[in-house]
Design a protein around this motif. Structure first.
Motif, PDB file in Angstrom:
ATOM      1  N   GLU A 208       0.805  -1.219   0.000  1.00 28.26           N
ATOM      2  CA  GLU A 208       0.000   0.000   0.000  1.00 28.26           C
ATOM      3  C   GLU A 208       0.840   1.273   0.000  1.00 28.26           C
ATOM      4  N   ILE A 209       1.934   1.279   0.733  1.00 28.68           N
ATOM      5  CA  ILE A 209       2.677   2.529   0.958  1.00 28.68           C
ATOM      6  C   ILE A 209       3.447   3.043  -0.266  1.00 28.68           C
ATOM      7  N   PRO A 210       4.154   2.163  -1.020  1.00 27.99           N
ATOM      8  CA  PRO A 210       5.016   2.672  -2.080  1.00 27.99           C
ATOM      9  C   PRO A 210       4.345   3.611  -3.073  1.00 27.99           C
ATOM     10  N   HIS A 211       3.078   3.352  -3.401  1.00 29.22           N
ATOM     11  CA  HIS A 211       2.394   4.213  -4.370  1.00 29.22           C
ATOM     12  C   HIS A 211       2.314   5.647  -3.879  1.00 29.22           C
ATOM     13  N   GLY A 212       2.283   5.814  -2.577  1.00 24.72           N
ATOM     14  CA  GLY A 212       2.069   7.155  -2.024  1.00 24.72           C
ATOM     15  C   GLY A 212       3.327   7.837  -1.549  1.00 24.72           C
ATOM     16  N   ILE A 213       4.493   7.406  -2.026  1.00 22.59           N
ATOM     17  CA  ILE A 213       5.698   8.119  -1.590  1.00 22.59           C
ATOM     18  C   ILE A 213       6.372   8.871  -2.735  1.00 22.59           C
ATOM     19  N   SER A 214       7.052   9.936  -2.309  1.00 19.44           N
ATOM     20  CA  SER A 214       7.877  10.685  -3.247  1.00 19.44           C
ATOM     21  C   SER A 214       9.205  10.933  -2.529  1.00 19.44           C
ATOM     22  N   VAL A 215      10.279  10.986  -3.283  1.00 21.01           N
ATOM     23  CA  VAL A 215      11.571  11.261  -2.651  1.00 21.01           C
ATOM     24  C   VAL A 215      12.108  12.584  -3.183  1.00 21.01           C
ATOM     25  N   ASN A 216      12.434  13.482  -2.285  1.00 23.61           N
ATOM     26  CA  ASN A 216      12.937  14.789  -2.700  1.00 23.61           C
ATOM     27  C   ASN A 216      14.303  15.056  -2.097  1.00 23.61           C
ATOM     28  N   VAL A 217      15.272  15.254  -2.966  1.00 24.26           N
ATOM     29  CA  VAL A 217      16.624  15.543  -2.485  1.00 24.26           C
ATOM     30  C   VAL A 217      16.671  17.016  -2.071  1.00 24.26           C
ATOM     31  N   THR A 218      16.999  17.270  -0.805  1.00 22.53           N
ATOM     32  CA  THR A 218      16.987  18.647  -0.302  1.00 22.53           C
ATOM     33  C   THR A 218      18.404  19.226  -0.184  1.00 22.53           C
ATOM     34  N   LYS A 219      19.404  18.333  -0.142  1.00 26.84           N
ATOM     35  CA  LYS A 219      20.787  18.809  -0.098  1.00 26.84           C
ATOM     36  C   LYS A 219      21.646  17.894  -0.969  1.00 26.84           C
ATOM     37  N   TYR A 220      22.495  18.492  -1.805  1.00 27.27           N
ATOM     38  CA  TYR A 220      23.355  17.703  -2.689  1.00 27.27           C
ATOM     39  C   TYR A 220      24.649  18.495  -2.803  1.00 27.27           C
ATOM     40  N   GLU A 221      25.588  18.149  -1.951  1.00 23.32           N
ATOM     41  CA  GLU A 221      26.777  18.986  -1.820  1.00 23.32           C
ATOM     42  C   GLU A 221      28.039  18.155  -2.022  1.00 23.32           C
ATOM     43  N   GLN A 222      28.751  18.434  -3.094  1.00 14.02           N
ATOM     44  CA  GLN A 222      29.979  17.682  -3.382  1.00 14.02           C
ATOM     45  C   GLN A 222      31.166  18.316  -2.659  1.00 14.02           C
ATOM     46  N   LYS A 223      31.740  17.591  -1.680  1.00 20.21           N
ATOM     47  CA  LYS A 223      32.970  18.038  -1.017  1.00 20.21           C
ATOM     48  C   LYS A 223      34.129  17.310  -1.689  1.00 20.21           C
ATOM     49  N   PRO A 224      35.388  17.708  -1.381  1.00 19.11           N
ATOM     50  CA  PRO A 224      36.506  17.072  -2.091  1.00 19.11           C
ATOM     51  C   PRO A 224      36.501  15.543  -2.038  1.00 19.11           C
ATOM     52  N   THR A 225      36.147  14.954  -0.885  1.00 15.26           N
ATOM     53  CA  THR A 225      36.235  13.490  -0.806  1.00 15.26           C
ATOM     54  C   THR A 225      34.895  12.808  -0.555  1.00 15.26           C
ATOM     55  N   ILE A 226      33.858  13.593  -0.397  1.00 12.71           N
ATOM     56  CA  ILE A 226      32.562  12.978  -0.056  1.00 12.71           C
ATOM     57  C   ILE A 226      31.398  13.782  -0.648  1.00 12.71           C
ATOM     58  N   LEU A 227      30.350  13.060  -1.029  1.00 11.76           N
ATOM     59  CA  LEU A 227      29.130  13.728  -1.509  1.00 11.76           C
ATOM     60  C   LEU A 227      28.103  13.676  -0.373  1.00 11.76           C
ATOM     61  N   ILE A 228      27.628  14.845   0.027  1.00 11.40           N
ATOM     62  CA  ILE A 228      26.660  14.882   1.123  1.00 11.40           C
ATOM     63  C   ILE A 228      25.250  15.052   0.553  1.00 11.40           C
ATOM     64  N   ILE A 229      24.405  14.088   0.888  1.00 10.77           N
ATOM     65  CA  ILE A 229      23.028  14.120   0.361  1.00 10.77           C
ATOM     66  C   ILE A 229      22.027  14.049   1.510  1.00 10.77           C
ATOM     67  N   GLU A 230      21.037  14.930   1.456  1.00 17.11           N
ATOM     68  CA  GLU A 230      19.900  14.805   2.379  1.00 17.11           C
ATOM     69  C   GLU A 230      18.652  14.688   1.529  1.00 17.11           C
ATOM     70  N   ALA A 231      17.724  13.829   1.947  1.00 15.94           N
ATOM     71  CA  ALA A 231      16.495  13.667   1.163  1.00 15.94           C
ATOM     72  C   ALA A 231      15.312  13.390   2.077  1.00 15.94           C
ATOM     73  N   ASP A 232      14.144  13.872   1.623  1.00 16.25           N
ATOM     74  CA  ASP A 232      12.894  13.589   2.332  1.00 16.25           C
ATOM     75  C   ASP A 232      12.181  12.456   1.630  1.00 16.25           C
ATOM     76  N   ILE A 233      11.705  11.493   2.401  1.00 13.02           N
ATOM     77  CA  ILE A 233      10.752  10.527   1.856  1.00 13.02           C
ATOM     78  C   ILE A 233       9.383  11.046   2.295  1.00 13.02           C
ATOM     79  N   VAL A 234       8.602  11.486   1.316  1.00 15.57           N
ATOM     80  CA  VAL A 234       7.304  12.081   1.639  1.00 15.57           C
ATOM     81  C   VAL A 234       6.223  11.019   1.502  1.00 15.57           C
ATOM     82  N   CYS A 235       5.402  10.880   2.545  1.00 22.25           N
ATOM     83  CA  CYS A 235       4.293   9.930   2.454  1.00 22.25           C
ATOM     84  C   CYS A 235       2.979  10.645   2.758  1.00 22.25           C
ATOM     85  N   GLU A 236       1.870   9.896   2.627  1.00 22.74           N
ATOM     86  CA  GLU A 236       0.558  10.558   2.699  1.00 22.74           C
ATOM     87  C   GLU A 236      -0.093  10.533   4.072  1.00 22.74           C
TER      88      GLU A 236
END
Ligand SMILES: Nc1nc2c(ncn2[C@@H]2O[C@H](COP(=O)(O)OP(=O)(O)OP(=O)(O)O)[C@@H](O)[C@H]2O)c(=O)[nH]1
Ligand SMILES: [Mg+2]
Length: 300
Positions: A208-236
C-alpha cells in the motif's frame, strides 16, 4: 557509411518490464525497477550510441486509469512519448492474462499513432513457450504483424529486437545524432539519486505505501572526498510514516544503507546520506506538491 537515429517509446501496462528492457538494451541502469506496479513516474531517456546509430529509448510510466493528479501527469507523459516516437515498443507481460483494457489500448494506439508498432511479449523465461501461440493469435487478429517474444531479464531474443528497430528507422549519409555520444540519459544525477532511494523504498516496503511516496533531495553537496546528500521521503499518512521509519528506525536504516551503496557506485565517490520522513496529506492530489516534487506538466 550510413547512419540511423530514432526515438523508441517503450509503452505498456505497469510491471510489464519496460524499465528492465531499456536498462538491458542500453547496457546502463537509467530507470529503477521493482516488482510493484507504477514504479516509473517520469519519461526517462536511455540513449545507446554506436559508430552507426543512436537509439533514444523513452521509458514511460505504466498505462493505467487515472485516479489522481499524479496519474494524470503519468498518463500525459505516455501520450507525449508515443506521439514523438519513430518506433513504439508495446510491452506485454506474457505471464499475465491479456485483457480487454490492453486490447482496447492497443487498438487505439494503432489508430492514433503513425509510428511503427512492435509488440513485445516479455518474460518468456517464465512461461511455457506454447502459451505464446494463443496470445500471438489474438494480437494478429487485432492487426499486429510484428510480434516479438523475448526476455528483458535474460536478454533472450533482444538482438532480434534491435535488428527490428533498426530496420524501421530511416538511414542517412550524414551523422544525424542528436545527443552527445557519451550521454546515456537526459536525467540529472540528483534525479537518479532520488529514484534510487525510491527504488529501495519500493522494494522494502509493503504494497500500500510505495504508491504514495515521493523522494525529494533537499541537499546535494559535493565536497573534495565525499558527496553529502539529504532527502525527504514524503508519504501521505502518519501511519505510513511510522512504517517507513520502522521499529527503532530499522526500515529507514535499511533503505538508506542500500541506497547509499548504489549511489556510491553511480557517482564513484563516498556518500553520506541522511533520510527524513515527512507527511504531506494527499500530495498526489495537490498540484502545488506535484510541482514542488518535479511532477510538472510543462515537462510533457
Ligand atoms: N521473469 C522475468 N521478470 C521480468 C522480466 N522483465 C522484467 N521483469 C520483472 O518484472 C518486474 C517489473 O519490472 P519493471 O522493469 O519495473 O516494469 P515496468 O514495466 O517498468 O513497470 P512500471 O514502471 O511500474 O510501469 C520486476 O520485478 C522485474 O524484475 C523478464 O523478462 N522476466
Ligand atoms: Mg518502469
Amino acid at each position: 557509411m550510413s547512419y540511423s537515429f530514432g526515438y523508441i517509446a517503450v509503452v505498456g501496462k505497469p510491471n510489464a518490464g519496460k524499465s528492465t528492457l531499456v536498462n538491458f538494451l542500453i547496457k546502463n541502469k537509467v530507470a529503477i525497477v521493482s516488482p510493484k506496479a507504477q514504479t516509473t513516474r517520469n519519461n526517462i531517456l536511455g540513449i545507446l550510441t554506436t559508430e552507426n546509430y543512436q537509439l533514444v529509448f523513452i521509458d514511460t510510466p505504466g498505462v493505467h486509469k487515472s485516479k489522481n493528479a499524479l496519474d494524470k501527469f503519468m498518463n500525459k507523459n505516455i501520450r507525449s512519448a508515443e506521439s514523438g516516437a519513430d518506433v513504439i515498443l508495446y510491452l506485454i507481460d506474457s505471464t499475465k492474462k491479456f485483457d480487454d483494457f490492453e486490447a482496447d489500448y492497443l487498438k487505439s494506439l494503432k489508430e492514433n499513432c503513425d509510428a511503427k508498432i512492435i509488440v513485445v511479449l516479455n518474460k518468456i523465461d517464465s512461461i511455457k513457450k506454447e502459451n505464446l501461440l494463443p496470445l500471438s493469435q489474438k494480437l494478429s487478429n487485432l492487426g499486429f504483424d510484428d510480434i516479438l517474444p523475448l526476455s528483458a531479464k535474460t536478454g533472450e531474443n533482444t538482438s532480434m529486437l534491435m535488428d527490428e528497430i533498426l530496420k524501421n528507422l530511416p538511414k542517412s549519409d550524414t551523422k544525424n545524432f542528436v545527443y552527445d555520444e557519451d550521454d546515456y540519459t537526459d536525467k540529472s544525477l540528483k534525479f537518479m539519486v532520488s529514484e534510487i532511494i525510491r527504488e529501495k523504498a519500493l522494494n522494502y516496503l509493503n504494497e500500500e505505501i510505495p504508491h504514495g511516496i515521493s523522494v525529494n533531495v533537499t541537499k546535494y553537496e559535493q565536497k573534495p572526498t565525499i558527496l553529502i546528500i539529504e532527502a525527504d521521503i514524503v508519504c501521505e499518512k502518519e501511519s505510513h510514516k511510522s512504517i517507513i521509519i520502522g521499529k527503532k528506525g530499522s526500515m529507514i536504516k535499511q533503505i538508506g544503507q542500500s541506497a547509499r551503496m548504489d549511489i556510491e557506485a553511480l557517482v564513484s565517490c563516498k556518500v553520506m546520506l541522511k533520510l527524513f520522513v515527512k507527511v504531506k496529506k494527499d500530495w498526489r492530489e495537490n498540484i502545488n506538491y506535484l510541482t514542488e516534487f518535479g511532477y510538472k506538466n510543462e515537462d510533457v
